[in-house]
Design an enzyme around this catalytic site. Structure first.
Site, PDB file in Angstrom:
ATOM      1  N   THR A 257      53.358  38.708  11.254  1.00 30.15           N
ATOM      2  CA  THR A 257      53.064  39.203   9.905  1.00 30.15           C
ATOM      3  C   THR A 257      51.561  39.437   9.829  1.00 30.15           C
ATOM      4  O   THR A 257      50.815  39.043  10.731  1.00 30.15           O
ATOM      5  CB  THR A 257      53.466  38.178   8.824  1.00 30.15           C
ATOM      6  OG1 THR A 257      52.558  37.065   8.878  1.00 30.15           O
ATOM      7  CG2 THR A 257      54.894  37.678   9.000  1.00 30.15           C
TER       8      THR A 257
ATOM      9  N   ILE B 110      48.909  30.728  14.313  1.00 29.48           N
ATOM     10  CA  ILE B 110      47.868  31.201  13.381  1.00 29.48           C
ATOM     11  C   ILE B 110      47.201  32.450  13.943  1.00 29.48           C
ATOM     12  O   ILE B 110      46.736  32.469  15.081  1.00 29.48           O
ATOM     13  CB  ILE B 110      46.820  30.090  13.121  1.00 29.48           C
ATOM     14  CG1 ILE B 110      47.493  28.856  12.507  1.00 29.48           C
ATOM     15  CG2 ILE B 110      45.691  30.613  12.242  1.00 29.48           C
ATOM     16  CD1 ILE B 110      48.051  29.033  11.099  1.00 29.48           C
ATOM     17  N   LYS B 111      47.179  33.463  13.096  1.00 31.04           N
ATOM     18  CA  LYS B 111      46.573  34.733  13.515  1.00 31.04           C
ATOM     19  C   LYS B 111      45.111  34.780  13.071  1.00 31.04           C
ATOM     20  O   LYS B 111      44.804  34.602  11.887  1.00 31.04           O
ATOM     21  CB  LYS B 111      47.309  35.874  12.814  1.00 31.04           C
ATOM     22  CG  LYS B 111      47.911  36.881  13.739  1.00 31.04           C
ATOM     23  CD  LYS B 111      48.557  37.958  12.907  1.00 31.04           C
ATOM     24  CE  LYS B 111      49.102  39.041  13.770  1.00 31.04           C
ATOM     25  NZ  LYS B 111      49.611  40.147  12.955  1.00 31.04           N
ATOM     26  N   ILE B 112      44.260  35.026  14.037  1.00 36.30           N
ATOM     27  CA  ILE B 112      42.817  35.080  13.747  1.00 36.30           C
ATOM     28  C   ILE B 112      42.274  36.435  14.217  1.00 36.30           C
ATOM     29  O   ILE B 112      42.431  36.786  15.397  1.00 36.30           O
ATOM     30  CB  ILE B 112      42.064  33.961  14.512  1.00 36.30           C
ATOM     31  CG1 ILE B 112      42.589  32.564  14.150  1.00 36.30           C
ATOM     32  CG2 ILE B 112      40.550  34.044  14.289  1.00 36.30           C
ATOM     33  CD1 ILE B 112      42.198  32.051  12.785  1.00 36.30           C
TER      34      ILE B 112
END
Ligand code: E4P
Length: 308
Positions: free
Chosen positions: A27, A92-94
């Site tokens: 997402t 976790i998207k960074i």
């Protein structure tokens, strides 16, 4: 290559999961904005629902909203604490560079990846537009890197005065079929000349050596590539190549716009492609598949039907 679905729409996630081929979900804030509109839940409940539908062994990438190193680390820890208990699937998207102005916070993504991974929270480094950004993310400890194929295609197409968007077909890059044929011919000759003794005779290299030969005399040659990246698929291929010794890092081909890109990123060696629902849906259709289905249906004799 594993298939992930690139959506935050609950119906799309449920449907695609029901096919048994989706092993992850990605997402981003734009997808969440779209998916959230069609629910009546609170944001917290909606996120939980995504994680529950995904289930154990189906990683779900959720992006931070902070842009400072400290903010991203705090959000990652909080998010992981609250939501990872549901199905142990939070990634976790960074963003590799979270600073829209490329100024003060531009190193914060990398610093955050380094710290977050040290808490054993898996990180998906996003907004990867060059293999060298992917390299930094991998060095910092990202578990996944997401090169954005479609957005690089858009970037190149815009520079060539073409439309961006999901209807892109690779042949649209070139003015006419004749040029494409010429391209492949030159590409093969170039391969013979330059790569004969090289083990790395992959299609990607042949293709782009061909392009370089074709455009080398054009006054607009710089427009055909983005600092040596010739297409979104090329970005993925070169990212896979540059990270071949990083055995713990998975390359997620992202920003996928059509079935052909799915095939090409698979051939390029991507570990995962994250695919929007519409593109997955498009993969089912082929004129001859449907014609075949019609004919087989017509030809079923009653005695055969009775066996079932
Ligand atoms: C990646 O994880 C992103 O969610 C996504 O693939 C972006 O795609 P887009 O360029 O179609 O928005």
């Amino acid at each position: 290559m594993e298939i992930y679905i690139d959506t935050a729409d609950l119906k799309e996630i449920k449907k695609a999961k029901s096919w048994g081929i989706v092993s992850g979900i990605t997402t981003n804030p734009s997808l969440i904005k779209k998916g959230y509109k069609s629910t009546s839940s609170s944001m917290g409940k909606y996120i939980k629902e995504i994680l529950e539908i995904a289930g154990i062994n189906c990683p779900v990438s959720l992006e931070v909203t902070a842009t400072s190193e400290f903010g991203m680390i705090e959000q990652a820890k909080d998010f992981h604490d609250v939501y990872n208990k549901i199905a142990k699937n939070v990634v976790i998207k960074i963003p590799i560079n979270p600073d829209p102005d490329n100024r003060v916070a531009k190193y914060d993504g990398l610093n955050a990846i380094d710290k977050i991974q040290s808490y054993e929270i898996p990180v998906n480094a996003t907004l990867i537009m060059t293999p060298e950004q992917a390299l930094l993310a991998a060095e910092a400890g990202a578990k996944y890197v997401s090169p954005f194929a479609g957005r690089i295609d858009d970037f190149l197409r815009e520079r060539l005065g073409m439309d961006a968007g999901r209807n892109f077909m690779k042949s649209d890059y070139w003015p006419a079929d004749g040029d494409l044929k010429k391209l492949f011919k030159i590409s093969e000759d170039a391969t013979k000349l330059t790569l004969e003794s090289d083990e790395k005779k992959n299609l990607n290299q042949r293709f782009h050596i061909g392009i370089e030969n074709i455009v080398k005399d054009s006054p607009h040659k710089y427009r055909f590539h983005d600092n040596g990246i010739y297409s979104g698929v090329d970005l993925v291929a070169k990212t896979v190549d540059i990270l071949k010794d990083y055995k713990d890092v998975k390359v997620i081909a992202a920003s996928i716009r059509n079935p052909r890109q799915v095939r090409e990123v698979a051939l390029a060696g991507a570990h995962i492609a994250t695919i929007p629902f519409k593109v997955l849906d498009d993969i089912f259709y082929h004129k001859k598949t449907c014609e075949g289905a019609k004919k087989f249906k017509e030809d079923v004799v009653p005695e055969y039907e009775a066996l079932f």
